[in-house]
Design a protein around this motif. Structure first.
Motif, PDB file in Angstrom:
ATOM      1  N   LYS A  77       0.899  -1.152   0.000  1.00 15.16           N
ATOM      2  CA  LYS A  77       0.000   0.000   0.000  1.00 15.16           C
ATOM      3  C   LYS A  77       0.940   1.205   0.000  1.00 15.16           C
ATOM      4  O   LYS A  77       1.694   1.407   0.951  1.00 15.16           O
ATOM      5  CB  LYS A  77      -0.875  -0.007   1.256  1.00 15.16           C
ATOM      6  CG  LYS A  77      -1.821   1.156   1.314  1.00 15.16           C
ATOM      7  CD  LYS A  77      -2.697   1.078   2.539  1.00 15.16           C
ATOM      8  CE  LYS A  77      -3.626   2.278   2.557  1.00 15.16           C
ATOM      9  NZ  LYS A  77      -4.430   2.296   3.767  1.00 15.16           N
ATOM     10  N   VAL A  80       0.711   7.888   0.712  1.00 11.91           N
ATOM     11  CA  VAL A  80      -0.192   8.842   0.075  1.00 11.91           C
ATOM     12  C   VAL A  80       0.075  10.229   0.655  1.00 11.91           C
ATOM     13  O   VAL A  80       0.104  10.413   1.870  1.00 11.91           O
ATOM     14  CB  VAL A  80      -1.673   8.442   0.297  1.00 11.91           C
ATOM     15  CG1 VAL A  80      -2.605   9.485  -0.282  1.00 11.91           C
ATOM     16  CG2 VAL A  80      -1.946   7.069  -0.320  1.00 11.91           C
ATOM     17  N   ASP A  82      -1.231  14.213   0.158  1.00 14.26           N
ATOM     18  CA  ASP A  82      -2.268  15.069  -0.438  1.00 14.26           C
ATOM     19  C   ASP A  82      -3.199  14.271  -1.354  1.00 14.26           C
ATOM     20  O   ASP A  82      -3.540  14.713  -2.453  1.00 14.26           O
ATOM     21  CB  ASP A  82      -1.641  16.239  -1.205  1.00 14.26           C
ATOM     22  CG  ASP A  82      -0.862  17.177  -0.293  1.00 14.26           C
ATOM     23  OD1 ASP A  82      -1.276  17.330   0.876  1.00 14.26           O
ATOM     24  OD2 ASP A  82       0.155  17.727  -0.745  1.00 14.26           O
ATOM     25  N   GLY A  83      -3.549  13.067  -0.922  1.00 10.36           N
ATOM     26  CA  GLY A  83      -4.491  12.244  -1.665  1.00 10.36           C
ATOM     27  C   GLY A  83      -3.915  11.546  -2.885  1.00 10.36           C
ATOM     28  O   GLY A  83      -4.642  10.926  -3.650  1.00 10.36           O
ATOM     29  N   LYS A  84      -2.590  11.635  -3.084  1.00 10.48           N
ATOM     30  CA  LYS A  84      -1.968  11.034  -4.259  1.00 10.48           C
ATOM     31  C   LYS A  84      -0.849  10.084  -3.830  1.00 10.48           C
ATOM     32  O   LYS A  84      -0.035  10.427  -2.983  1.00 10.48           O
ATOM     33  CB  LYS A  84      -1.393  12.144  -5.138  1.00 10.48           C
ATOM     34  CG  LYS A  84      -0.802  11.644  -6.428  1.00 10.48           C
ATOM     35  CD  LYS A  84      -0.297  12.790  -7.278  1.00 10.48           C
ATOM     36  CE  LYS A  84       0.354  12.246  -8.537  1.00 10.48           C
ATOM     37  NZ  LYS A  84       1.087  13.248  -9.262  1.00 10.48           N
TER      38      LYS A  84
END
Length: 102
Positions: A77, A80, A82-84
């Motif tokens: 996994k 991440v 800032d959502g990226k």
């Protein structure tokens, strides 16, 4: 081999999601040899390991090949920000090779 928790991630924010256990070398198993292999690598934004480098191994030239083959099949996994998903460099993992105790 030990459980996934038997290895150690470095500063890691990446979490192994798919762990393929390495093959235990036949000669090492027959001779009762245990050991470990320490790698440094990058985790790509899609969760695959890249640029896997051998850092150290004990004993030398026993488990490295099988450990490297296995780790390239792992999925993480990714980190991440800032959502990226972003690449994570200098991840360190120690893969243990232990024979089952009876």
């Amino acid at each position: 081999l030990g459980p996934p928790g038997g290895g150690n991630m470095g500063d890691g924010e990446a979490i192994p999601m798919v762990i393929i256990q390495p093959r235990y070398p036949r000669k090492a198993a027959m001779e009762g040899i245990e050991g470990w292999v320490k790698f440094k690598f990058t985790i790509s934004p899609d969760g695959t390991p890249l640029n896997v480098e051998l850092v150290d191994a004990q004993p030398r030239r026993v488990f490295e090949r099988d450990a490297r083959r296995a780790i390239y099949k792992w999925k993480f996994k990714p980190k991440v920000v800032d959502g990226k998903a972003v690449e994570q460099h200098n991840m360190v993992y120690t893969m243990q090779f232990n024979l089952a105790k009876e």
